[in-house]
Design a protein around this motif. Structure first.
Motif, PDB file in Angstrom:
ATOM      1  N   SER A   1       0.836  -1.192   0.000  1.00 22.96           N
ATOM      2  CA  SER A   1       0.000   0.000   0.000  1.00 22.96           C
ATOM      3  C   SER A   1       0.872   1.245   0.000  1.00 22.96           C
ATOM      4  CB  SER A   1      -0.926   0.009   1.210  1.00 22.96           C
ATOM      5  OG  SER A   1      -0.164  -0.083   2.403  1.00 22.96           O
TER       6      SER A   1
ATOM      7  N   GLU B   1      -3.470   1.666   8.650  1.00 24.14           N
ATOM      8  CA  GLU B   1      -2.624   0.539   9.019  1.00 24.14           C
ATOM      9  C   GLU B   1      -3.267  -0.804   8.658  1.00 24.14           C
ATOM     10  OE1 GLU B   1      -0.598  -1.378  13.018  1.00 24.14           O
ATOM     11  OE2 GLU B   1      -1.536   0.593  13.087  1.00 24.14           O
ATOM     12  N   ASP B   2      -4.564  -0.894   8.664  1.00 22.55           N
ATOM     13  CA  ASP B   2      -5.251  -2.150   8.380  1.00 22.55           C
ATOM     14  C   ASP B   2      -6.082  -1.981   7.115  1.00 22.55           C
ATOM     15  OD1 ASP B   2      -6.224  -4.679   8.597  1.00 22.55           O
ATOM     16  OD2 ASP B   2      -7.738  -4.194  10.116  1.00 22.55           O
ATOM     17  N   PRO B   3      -5.820  -2.713   6.053  1.00 22.96           N
ATOM     18  CA  PRO B   3      -4.952  -3.879   5.945  1.00 22.96           C
ATOM     19  C   PRO B   3      -3.669  -3.586   5.156  1.00 22.96           C
ATOM     20  CG  PRO B   3      -6.615  -3.989   4.243  1.00 22.96           C
ATOM     21  CD  PRO B   3      -6.709  -2.636   4.881  1.00 22.96           C
TER      22      PRO B   3
ATOM     23  N   GLU C   1      -0.205  -4.208   3.713  1.00 21.05           N
ATOM     24  CA  GLU C   1       0.499  -5.460   3.467  1.00 21.05           C
ATOM     25  C   GLU C   1       1.966  -5.207   3.172  1.00 21.05           C
ATOM     26  OE1 GLU C   1      -1.309  -7.854   0.506  1.00 21.05           O
ATOM     27  OE2 GLU C   1      -3.079  -8.312   1.699  1.00 21.05           O
TER      28      GLU C   1
ATOM     29  N   SER D   1       3.380 -12.364   0.821  1.00 20.53           N
ATOM     30  CA  SER D   1       2.890 -11.089   1.371  1.00 20.53           C
ATOM     31  C   SER D   1       2.070 -11.369   2.621  1.00 20.53           C
ATOM     32  CB  SER D   1       2.048 -10.336   0.337  1.00 20.53           C
ATOM     33  OG  SER D   1       0.889 -11.080  -0.002  1.00 20.53           O
TER      34      SER D   1
ATOM     35  N   GLU E   1      -0.147  -9.255   6.092  1.00 18.32           N
ATOM     36  CA  GLU E   1      -0.707  -8.013   6.608  1.00 18.32           C
ATOM     37  C   GLU E   1       0.126  -7.517   7.779  1.00 18.32           C
ATOM     38  OE1 GLU E   1      -4.790  -8.376   7.539  1.00 18.32           O
ATOM     39  OE2 GLU E   1      -5.420  -8.853   5.477  1.00 18.32           O
TER      40      GLU E   1
ATOM     41  N   SER F   1      -2.827  -4.693  13.230  1.00 19.25           N
ATOM     42  CA  SER F   1      -3.408  -3.467  13.815  1.00 19.25           C
ATOM     43  C   SER F   1      -3.133  -3.360  15.309  1.00 19.25           C
ATOM     44  CB  SER F   1      -4.925  -3.444  13.569  1.00 19.25           C
ATOM     45  OG  SER F   1      -5.529  -4.602  14.122  1.00 19.25           O
TER      46      SER F   1
END
Length: 470
Positions: free
Chosen positions: A309, A315-317, A319, A358, A360, A363
């Motif tokens: 990203s 922050e979520d999600p 990767e 990859s 995540e 959080s």
């Protein structure tokens, strides 16, 4: 009442109409085929074996069978009527053209089926599904090519001469056409040699393709170099054997300027062309695998952490992608967040080629400065470490550091020339050398058999023929 020659001309045309209908029916049946997915990956289809595969085969086979019948009728009429049979000659040539097109389509579809066998769904289907979708079609197309070739061009019950032998330039007959030679029409040794000259290279190629697919199905991986050596050896042996039988057929077969002798000489030309094509293709493979073997001595391991990203994303999600290459097979690769010590990834390298995964970011991180740290081991045993800094603010937004401009330089600094070991000599370089020798050996044997000054192989065939006649 229509004449036999008119029916001979109509038969391949009717076969073409049937082929058109079968192709459309195959396309219609594919409308009801549904892809089957597992965790987002294509793993097969429902039904597992498509009916269209065999409808397309019938679309090729029906005109071919019709053309075989048409050719037999046209040749019979040509032999009976002689030089005045212009319409019969046209029917004969038209049927022969349809046979050639049918053989070409069957060969193309067989090779296409072989290639599709390597690029199918990710998970290997069971044996029956593989048999229905890949092996059986290859066998059917091979059988069709052999049937058309042998019945349409080799085992024909005629000794049809060239039209120019008994027809003048203006089409007026100058002599009676010779009748079929009963000795040539029998299943004699020359006829069997001629059939073997055409059939053996085709059968050997089909067996080699199926062997390659069997190995691929058994291992689930791309074919090793030694497997390609075995495949090409089978094909090369078939070409050499076809050359030998072709020369025997020429030595023991008809010598008059007739269609039978032209077919016999065609076997010699076919084997010569196949030997040249084989030498070029396999020679290129030998040079390619040899270059790859040399290039494999340069180890350029790399390990790279990248944010999928963009900056200032939630922050979520978010990767994080981990890329690696030239890693030690069986070693551990990890991805952690420092200084919190949160482990995002811990995996085992399954191959020493390319690695990608990859994950995540999660959080649970409080506001502050962090680094994503990746660790791995190169195939020459060195420790590889790469990291990427990021900041989590009070709102939970993630800001990554700037571009990693030093990534290419980091990879360049890790280049190492690996010393060749016994495994490299046997598994990488030796098969490439064998492929080059094999390509040249097939040309050598083809030239020797075509121009054997001692005539050993030809005399062997003649002596067996004489024994059979006795």
């Amino acid at each position: 009442m229509r004449s036999p020659v008119s029916r001979a001309i109509a038969a391949p045309l009717i076969g073409a109409i049937v082929a058109w209908a079968l192709v459309l029916l195959a396309q219609y049946s594919d409308l009801f085929v549904r892809n089957v997915f597992d965790d987002g990956n294509l793993v097969g289809s429902d039904p597992a074996v498509a009916v269209s595969t065999y409808l397309v085969f019938l679309a090729v086979a029906v005109p071919a069978v019709a053309a075989l019948w048409s050719q037999r009728v046209a040749i019979r009429e040509r032999v009976a009527l002689g030089g005045e049979a212009r319409l019969e000659r046209a029917a004969h040539r038209f049927a022969t053209l349809v046979l050639i097109v049918s053989m070409a389509l069957a060969a193309i579809l067989a090779i296409g089926t072989f290639i599709e066998g390597f690029v199918g769904p990710g998970q290997r289907p069971d044996l029956l599904v593989r048999l229905g979708n890949v092996y059986a079609p290859i066998l059917l197309y091979t059988a069709l090519v052999l049937t058309v070739l042998l019945k349409g061009f080799v085992f024909r019950h005629d000794s049809l001469p060239k039209s120019s032998e008994f027809t003048s330039a203006d089409g007026v007959p100058t002599a009676s056409p010779p009748q079929a030679d009963p000795s040539n029409a029998s299943g004699s040794q020359p006829r069997r040699d001629l059939g073997a000259a055409y059939a053996i290279p085709i059968v050997a190629s089909a067996i080699a393709l199926i062997v390659g697919l069997i190995v691929y199905d058994a291992t689930g991986n791309s074919l090793e170099v030694w497997v390609w050596v075995a495949i090409q050896f089978l094909i090369g042996a078939g070409i050499v054997a076809g050359t030998i039988y072709g020369e025997r057929a020429i030595a023991n077969g008809p010598v008059e300027a007739s269609s039978r002798s032209r077919i016999t000489l065609g076997a010699r030309r076919l084997s010569f062309v196949l030997s040249i094509v084989f030498a070029v293709v396999v020679g290129i493979m030998g040079f390619g695998f040899g270059s790859s073997a040399i290039d494999s001595l340069r180890s350029q391991p790399f390990l790279s952490v990248q944010a999928i990203s963009g900056p200032n994303a939630s922050e979520d999600p978010v990767e994080v992608a981990l890329n690696g290459g030239d890693l030690d097979e069986g070693s551990r690769i990890s991805l952690t967040v420092e200084p919190s010590g949160q482990e995002l990834l811990s995996d085992t390298v399954s191959a020493d080629e390319y690695y990608y995964h990859s994950v995540e970011l999660g959080s649970t991180l409080a506001a502050g400065e962090y680094s994503v740290v990746a660790k791995a081991t190169s195939r020459d045993g060195r420790s590889l470490v790469d990291s990427r800094d990021f900041v989590v603010d009070d709102t939970g937004a993630v800001s990554w550091d700037g571009d990693k401009a030093s990534a290419e330089r980091w990879s360049e600094d890790n280049i190492l020339i690996v010393q060749p070991d016994v495994e490299w000599w046997i598994e990488d370089l030796l098969p490439a050398f064998v492929l080059v020798v094999l390509s040249l050996g097939v040309v050598h044997q083809s030239l020797i058999r075509r121009n054997d000054p001692e005539g050993a192989f030809l005399r062997a065939g003649s002596s067996r023929h004489a024994t059979d006649e006795a």
